[in-house]
Design a protein around this motif. Structure first.
Motif, PDB file in Angstrom:
ATOM      1  N   CYS A 165       0.838  -1.201   0.000  1.00  0.00           N
ATOM      2  CA  CYS A 165       0.000   0.000   0.000  1.00  0.00           C
ATOM      3  C   CYS A 165       0.870   1.248   0.000  1.00  0.00           C
ATOM      4  N   PHE A 166       0.306   2.356  -0.441  1.00  0.00           N
ATOM      5  CA  PHE A 166       1.108   3.569  -0.599  1.00  0.00           C
ATOM      6  C   PHE A 166       0.535   4.777   0.125  1.00  0.00           C
ATOM      7  N   ARG A 167      -0.577   4.603   0.818  1.00  0.00           N
ATOM      8  CA  ARG A 167      -1.218   5.784   1.400  1.00  0.00           C
ATOM      9  C   ARG A 167      -1.275   5.762   2.923  1.00  0.00           C
ATOM     10  N   GLU A 189      -7.989   1.927  -7.563  1.00  0.00           N
ATOM     11  CA  GLU A 189      -6.824   2.545  -6.913  1.00  0.00           C
ATOM     12  C   GLU A 189      -5.596   1.643  -7.021  1.00  0.00           C
ATOM     13  N   THR A 190      -5.807   0.350  -6.836  1.00  0.00           N
ATOM     14  CA  THR A 190      -4.679  -0.584  -6.906  1.00  0.00           C
ATOM     15  C   THR A 190      -4.113  -0.653  -8.314  1.00  0.00           C
ATOM     16  N   SER A 196      -2.259   2.674  -8.963  1.00  0.00           N
ATOM     17  CA  SER A 196      -1.081   2.799  -8.096  1.00  0.00           C
ATOM     18  C   SER A 196       0.072   1.937  -8.602  1.00  0.00           C
ATOM     19  N   SER A 252       3.886   2.433 -10.090  1.00  0.00           N
ATOM     20  CA  SER A 252       5.036   1.804  -9.426  1.00  0.00           C
ATOM     21  C   SER A 252       6.129   1.342 -10.387  1.00  0.00           C
ATOM     22  N   LYS A 311       4.534   7.139  -3.661  1.00  0.00           N
ATOM     23  CA  LYS A 311       3.613   7.724  -2.680  1.00  0.00           C
ATOM     24  C   LYS A 311       3.318   9.188  -2.979  1.00  0.00           C
ATOM     25  N   ILE A 351       0.944   9.612  -6.016  1.00  0.00           N
ATOM     26  CA  ILE A 351      -0.442   9.258  -5.671  1.00  0.00           C
ATOM     27  C   ILE A 351      -1.067  10.351  -4.795  1.00  0.00           C
ATOM     28  N   PHE A 360      -8.664   8.765  -2.742  1.00  0.00           N
ATOM     29  CA  PHE A 360      -8.214   8.449  -4.097  1.00  0.00           C
ATOM     30  C   PHE A 360      -9.385   8.746  -5.034  1.00  0.00           C
TER      31      PHE A 360
END
Length: 288
Positions: A25-27, A111-112, A115, A119, A128, A131, A152
DNA sequence: ACCCAGGGTCGTC
DNA sequence: GACGACCCTGGG
Protein backbone atom coordinates in the motif's frame (compact mmCIF):
# COMPACT_ATOMS: atom_id res chain seq x y z
CA UNK A 1 -19.43 12.51 9.27
CA UNK A 2 -18.56 11.70 12.84
CA UNK A 3 -15.52 10.01 14.26
CA UNK A 4 -15.92 6.33 15.07
CA UNK A 5 -13.80 4.02 17.19
CA UNK A 6 -13.34 0.26 17.19
CA UNK A 7 -11.12 -1.78 19.49
CA UNK A 8 -9.95 -5.37 19.17
CA UNK A 9 -7.75 -7.45 21.43
CA UNK A 10 -5.44 -10.42 20.87
CA UNK A 11 -5.66 -10.28 17.10
CA UNK A 12 -3.17 -12.69 15.56
CA UNK A 13 -0.93 -11.57 12.69
CA UNK A 14 -1.31 -7.85 13.08
CA UNK A 15 1.82 -5.70 13.30
CA UNK A 16 1.47 -2.15 11.99
CA UNK A 17 4.94 -1.94 10.49
CA UNK A 18 4.64 -5.32 8.79
CA UNK A 19 1.26 -4.45 7.28
CA UNK A 20 1.96 -0.90 6.14
CA UNK A 21 5.63 -1.12 5.19
CA UNK A 22 5.58 -4.42 3.33
CA UNK A 23 5.04 -2.68 0.01
CA UNK A 24 1.41 -3.48 -0.65
CA UNK A 25 0.00 0.00 0.00
CA UNK A 26 1.11 3.57 -0.60
CA UNK A 27 -1.22 5.78 1.40
CA UNK A 28 -0.37 4.94 5.01
CA UNK A 29 2.01 7.07 7.05
CA UNK A 30 3.50 6.64 10.47
CA UNK A 31 2.63 9.21 13.17
CA UNK A 32 4.94 10.41 15.93
CA UNK A 33 3.32 8.06 18.44
CA UNK A 34 3.99 5.01 16.25
CA UNK A 35 0.41 4.70 15.04
CA UNK A 36 -0.41 4.88 11.32
CA UNK A 37 -2.94 7.02 9.48
CA UNK A 38 -4.22 6.26 6.02
CA UNK A 39 -6.94 6.98 3.50
CA UNK A 40 -8.92 4.28 1.71
CA UNK A 41 -12.25 4.50 -0.11
CA UNK A 42 -14.03 7.36 1.67
CA UNK A 43 -12.38 6.74 5.00
CA UNK A 44 -9.59 8.31 7.00
CA UNK A 45 -8.37 5.92 9.65
CA UNK A 46 -5.77 5.89 12.39
CA UNK A 47 -4.57 2.55 13.72
CA UNK A 48 -2.74 2.26 17.00
CA UNK A 49 -1.39 -0.85 18.66
CA UNK A 50 -0.45 -0.97 22.33
CA UNK A 51 0.52 -4.38 23.64
CA UNK A 52 -2.31 -6.65 22.52
CA UNK A 53 -4.90 -3.90 22.01
CA UNK A 54 -5.53 -2.41 18.57
CA UNK A 55 -7.53 0.81 18.33
CA UNK A 56 -9.06 1.96 15.06
CA UNK A 57 -10.29 5.53 15.03
CA UNK A 58 -11.38 7.76 12.19
CA UNK A 59 -13.91 9.22 9.84
CA UNK A 60 -15.60 6.20 8.34
CA UNK A 61 -18.17 5.91 5.61
CA UNK A 62 -20.30 3.12 7.08
CA UNK A 63 -19.89 0.93 10.13
CA UNK A 64 -16.33 0.95 11.38
CA UNK A 65 -16.32 -2.68 12.51
CA UNK A 66 -17.45 -3.90 9.10
CA UNK A 67 -15.11 -1.56 7.24
CA UNK A 68 -12.11 -2.63 9.32
CA UNK A 69 -12.87 -6.34 9.15
CA UNK A 70 -13.12 -6.16 5.40
CA UNK A 71 -10.11 -3.92 4.72
CA UNK A 72 -7.74 -5.73 7.06
CA UNK A 73 -8.91 -9.17 6.00
CA UNK A 74 -9.63 -10.02 9.63
CA UNK A 75 -11.73 -13.08 8.88
CA UNK A 76 -8.85 -14.96 7.31
CA UNK A 77 -6.81 -17.33 9.47
CA UNK A 78 -3.25 -16.17 8.89
CA UNK A 79 -1.87 -18.42 11.63
CA UNK A 80 -2.97 -21.43 9.66
CA UNK A 81 -1.48 -20.06 6.45
CA UNK A 82 1.84 -19.27 8.14
CA UNK A 83 1.94 -22.72 9.68
CA UNK A 84 1.39 -24.29 6.30
CA UNK A 85 4.08 -22.15 4.66
CA UNK A 86 6.54 -22.81 7.49
CA UNK A 87 6.60 -26.52 6.80
CA UNK A 88 7.83 -25.99 3.22
CA UNK A 89 11.44 -25.20 4.04
CA UNK A 90 13.83 -23.30 6.30
CA UNK A 91 13.91 -20.20 4.06
CA UNK A 92 10.22 -19.59 4.05
CA UNK A 93 10.07 -20.37 7.76
CA UNK A 94 12.61 -17.60 8.40
CA UNK A 95 10.77 -15.10 6.22
CA UNK A 96 7.43 -15.90 7.87
CA UNK A 97 8.99 -15.43 11.29
CA UNK A 98 10.38 -12.10 10.18
CA UNK A 99 7.09 -10.78 8.76
CA UNK A 100 4.75 -12.57 11.11
CA UNK A 101 2.49 -9.53 11.48
CA UNK A 102 1.71 -9.17 7.79
CA UNK A 103 -1.85 -9.14 6.53
CA UNK A 104 -2.78 -8.55 2.91
CA UNK A 105 -5.24 -5.67 2.68
CA UNK A 106 -8.40 -5.63 0.60
CA UNK A 107 -7.69 -2.50 -1.39
CA UNK A 108 -10.04 -0.85 -3.83
CA UNK A 109 -9.46 -2.23 -7.32
CA UNK A 110 -9.19 0.95 -9.42
CA UNK A 111 -6.82 2.55 -6.91
CA UNK A 112 -4.68 -0.58 -6.91
CA UNK A 113 -4.52 -0.73 -10.70
CA UNK A 114 -3.46 2.89 -11.07
CA UNK A 115 -1.08 2.80 -8.10
CA UNK A 116 0.83 -0.16 -9.48
CA UNK A 117 0.98 1.38 -12.95
CA UNK A 118 2.74 4.26 -11.21
CA UNK A 119 5.04 1.80 -9.43
CA UNK A 120 6.78 0.71 -12.63
CA UNK A 121 10.54 1.35 -12.48
CA UNK A 122 9.93 3.70 -9.59
CA UNK A 123 10.76 3.88 -5.90
CA UNK A 124 8.32 3.84 -3.02
CA UNK A 125 8.77 7.42 -1.73
CA UNK A 126 8.16 8.79 -5.19
CA UNK A 127 5.22 6.46 -5.88
CA UNK A 128 3.61 7.72 -2.68
CA UNK A 129 4.12 11.37 -3.54
CA UNK A 130 2.67 10.98 -7.03
CA UNK A 131 -0.44 9.26 -5.67
CA UNK A 132 -0.75 11.95 -3.02
CA UNK A 133 -0.65 14.72 -5.60
CA UNK A 134 -3.20 13.01 -7.85
CA UNK A 135 -5.51 12.55 -4.87
CA UNK A 136 -4.99 16.14 -3.78
CA UNK A 137 -6.06 17.43 -7.16
CA UNK A 138 -8.88 15.04 -8.10
CA UNK A 139 -9.94 13.39 -4.84
CA UNK A 140 -12.56 14.36 -2.31
CA UNK A 141 -11.52 16.33 0.72
CA UNK A 142 -12.01 14.94 4.22
CA UNK A 143 -11.11 16.97 7.29
CA UNK A 144 -10.21 15.36 10.57
CA UNK A 145 -8.35 16.71 13.60
CA UNK A 146 -7.52 19.94 11.80
CA UNK A 147 -5.88 18.04 9.00
CA UNK A 148 -7.03 17.68 5.43
CA UNK A 149 -6.99 14.35 3.65
CA UNK A 150 -7.95 13.45 0.11
CA UNK A 151 -9.58 10.27 -1.08
CA UNK A 152 -8.21 8.45 -4.10
CA UNK A 153 -10.24 9.96 -6.97
CA UNK A 154 -13.09 8.21 -8.72
CA UNK A 155 -12.78 7.29 -12.41
CA UNK A 156 -15.31 9.99 -13.13
CA UNK A 157 -13.01 12.65 -11.72
CA UNK A 158 -9.85 11.12 -13.14
CA UNK A 159 -11.33 11.42 -16.61
CA UNK A 160 -10.87 15.17 -16.28
CA UNK A 161 -7.10 14.77 -16.23
CA UNK A 162 -5.11 15.03 -19.46
CA UNK A 163 -1.83 13.29 -20.21
CA UNK A 164 -0.10 16.57 -19.50
CA UNK A 165 -1.86 16.91 -16.15
CA UNK A 166 -0.39 13.59 -15.04
CA UNK A 167 3.03 14.67 -16.26
CA UNK A 168 2.73 17.88 -14.25
CA UNK A 169 1.85 15.85 -11.18
CA UNK A 170 5.17 14.07 -11.51
CA UNK A 171 4.06 10.78 -13.02
CA UNK A 172 6.80 10.94 -15.65
CA UNK A 173 6.54 8.56 -18.60
CA UNK A 174 3.64 6.78 -16.91
CA UNK A 175 1.38 9.73 -17.75
CA UNK A 176 0.03 8.25 -20.96
CA UNK A 177 -0.41 4.83 -19.38
CA UNK A 178 -2.59 6.30 -16.65
CA UNK A 179 -4.58 8.32 -19.15
CA UNK A 180 -5.19 5.36 -21.46
CA UNK A 181 -6.08 2.93 -18.69
CA UNK A 182 -8.51 5.39 -17.12
CA UNK A 183 -10.22 5.72 -20.50
CA UNK A 184 -10.33 1.96 -21.04
CA UNK A 185 -11.81 1.40 -17.59
CA UNK A 186 -14.42 4.10 -17.86
CA UNK A 187 -15.42 3.06 -21.37
CA UNK A 188 -15.91 -0.50 -20.14
CA UNK A 189 -13.29 -2.04 -22.45
CA UNK A 190 -12.71 -4.48 -19.65
CA UNK A 191 -15.56 -5.62 -17.45
CA UNK A 192 -14.23 -5.26 -13.97
CA UNK A 193 -17.36 -6.57 -12.26
CA UNK A 194 -17.00 -9.96 -13.91
CA UNK A 195 -13.59 -10.40 -12.32
CA UNK A 196 -15.15 -10.92 -8.91
CA UNK A 197 -17.19 -13.87 -10.20
CA UNK A 198 -14.38 -15.38 -12.25
CA UNK A 199 -12.78 -18.45 -10.65
CA UNK A 200 -9.83 -18.69 -13.02
CA UNK A 201 -7.16 -16.16 -12.04
CA UNK A 202 -5.47 -16.55 -15.43
CA UNK A 203 -8.53 -15.18 -17.23
CA UNK A 204 -8.58 -12.03 -15.13
CA UNK A 205 -4.84 -11.69 -15.63
CA UNK A 206 -5.23 -11.78 -19.42
CA UNK A 207 -7.71 -8.92 -19.27
CA UNK A 208 -5.53 -6.92 -16.91
CA UNK A 209 -2.66 -7.28 -19.37
CA UNK A 210 -4.65 -5.43 -22.03
CA UNK A 211 -4.53 -2.28 -19.91
CA UNK A 212 -1.85 0.26 -20.73
CA UNK A 213 1.04 0.08 -18.29
CA UNK A 214 0.00 -3.28 -16.92
CA UNK A 215 2.55 -6.02 -17.55
CA UNK A 216 3.00 -9.36 -15.77
CA UNK A 217 4.41 -7.94 -12.53
CA UNK A 218 1.83 -5.18 -12.16
CA UNK A 219 -1.01 -7.56 -13.04
CA UNK A 220 0.08 -9.97 -10.31
CA UNK A 221 0.31 -7.18 -7.75
CA UNK A 222 -3.20 -6.04 -8.63
CA UNK A 223 -4.53 -9.60 -8.29
CA UNK A 224 -2.82 -10.02 -4.92
CA UNK A 225 -3.21 -6.63 -3.25
CA UNK A 226 -6.65 -5.53 -4.44
CA UNK A 227 -9.92 -6.89 -3.16
CA UNK A 228 -9.71 -9.49 -5.94
CA UNK A 229 -7.44 -11.26 -3.43
CA UNK A 230 -5.81 -13.98 -5.49
CA UNK A 231 -3.00 -15.84 -3.76
CA UNK A 232 -2.12 -18.06 -6.72
CA UNK A 233 0.12 -15.40 -8.30
CA UNK A 234 3.81 -14.63 -7.85
CA UNK A 235 4.82 -11.06 -8.69
CA UNK A 236 8.46 -11.07 -9.79
CA UNK A 237 10.43 -7.86 -9.30
CA UNK A 238 14.08 -7.08 -8.66
CA UNK A 239 13.83 -8.01 -4.97
CA UNK A 240 12.05 -11.30 -5.49
CA UNK A 241 14.42 -12.23 -8.27
CA UNK A 242 17.26 -11.47 -5.87
CA UNK A 243 15.89 -13.53 -2.98
CA UNK A 244 14.82 -16.47 -5.14
CA UNK A 245 18.24 -16.59 -6.77
CA UNK A 246 20.00 -16.35 -3.44
CA UNK A 247 17.94 -19.09 -1.80
CA UNK A 248 17.15 -21.57 -4.55
CA UNK A 249 18.82 -20.92 -7.88
CA UNK A 250 22.26 -19.60 -6.89
CA UNK A 251 23.19 -18.22 -10.29
CA UNK A 252 26.33 -16.02 -10.03
CA UNK A 253 24.80 -13.64 -12.58
CA UNK A 254 21.48 -12.69 -11.06
CA UNK A 255 20.28 -10.84 -14.14
CA UNK A 256 20.45 -14.07 -16.12
CA UNK A 257 17.85 -15.80 -13.96
CA UNK A 258 14.80 -16.34 -16.11
CA UNK A 259 11.27 -15.59 -15.01
CA UNK A 260 10.13 -19.03 -16.05
CA UNK A 261 12.64 -20.62 -13.75
CA UNK A 262 11.44 -18.52 -10.81
CA UNK A 263 7.80 -19.16 -11.64
CA UNK A 264 8.22 -22.91 -11.78
CA UNK A 265 10.04 -23.03 -8.45
CA UNK A 266 7.36 -20.84 -6.87
CA UNK A 267 4.54 -22.96 -8.19
CA UNK A 268 6.20 -26.19 -7.15
CA UNK A 269 7.08 -25.00 -3.65
CA UNK A 270 4.33 -22.59 -2.71
CA UNK A 271 1.41 -23.59 -4.96
CA UNK A 272 -1.78 -21.68 -4.28
CA UNK A 273 -0.09 -19.75 -1.44
CA UNK A 274 2.53 -18.30 -3.82
CA UNK A 275 1.34 -14.73 -3.40
CA UNK A 276 1.70 -14.81 0.34
CA UNK A 277 5.05 -16.56 0.16
CA UNK A 278 6.20 -13.85 -2.24
CA UNK A 279 5.16 -11.15 0.20
CA UNK A 280 6.98 -12.67 3.17
CA UNK A 281 10.10 -13.19 1.08
CA UNK A 282 9.95 -9.72 -0.45
CA UNK A 283 9.54 -8.01 2.91
CA UNK A 284 12.24 -10.11 4.52
CA UNK A 285 14.79 -9.48 1.78
CA UNK A 286 14.03 -5.81 1.34
CA UNK A 287 14.06 -4.90 5.03
CA UNK A 288 16.73 -7.22 6.37
C1' DA B 1 29.59 16.81 -10.09
C1' DC B 2 28.41 12.39 -11.52
C1' DC B 3 26.33 7.96 -11.47
C1' DC B 4 23.03 4.64 -10.10
C1' DA B 5 18.78 2.33 -9.02
C1' DG B 6 14.05 2.18 -8.04
C1' DG B 7 7.98 -3.34 -6.60
C1' DG B 8 8.62 -2.67 -15.25
C1' DT B 9 6.44 -1.80 -19.57
C1' DC B 10 6.55 -0.68 -24.29
C1' DG B 11 8.06 -0.48 -28.98
C1' DT B 12 11.37 -2.29 -32.12
C1' DC B 13 14.29 -5.52 -34.14
C1' DG C 1 12.44 -13.41 -27.16
C1' DA C 2 16.11 -9.92 -26.32
C1' DC C 3 17.30 -4.93 -25.95
C1' DG C 4 17.28 -0.07 -24.97
C1' DA C 5 14.53 3.93 -23.69
C1' DC C 6 11.75 5.93 -20.51
C1' DC C 7 10.49 10.62 -16.10
C1' DC C 8 12.11 11.75 -11.93
C1' DT C 9 14.18 11.66 -7.23
C1' DG C 10 17.20 10.46 -3.43
C1' DG C 11 21.57 8.55 -2.04
C1' DG C 12 26.35 7.26 -2.66
Amino acid sequence: MQEQTYVIKNQDSFELKDIFDCGQCFRWNEEKDGSYTGVFKENVLNVKKEKNVITFKGIINGNIKEVVEDYFDLKRDYSKIKQELSTIDENILNSVNYGKGIRILNQELIETILSFIISANNNIPRIKSIIERISGKYGKQIKWNNKTYYTFPTLENLKKASVEDFRNLGAGFRDIRLFETINMLSEGKVNVKNWYKEQDTKKIREELLTLSGVGPKVADCILLFSDLKRFDVFPIDVWVRRVMNELYIKNPDETKVSKKEIESIAKEKFGNLSGLAQQYLFYWKREA
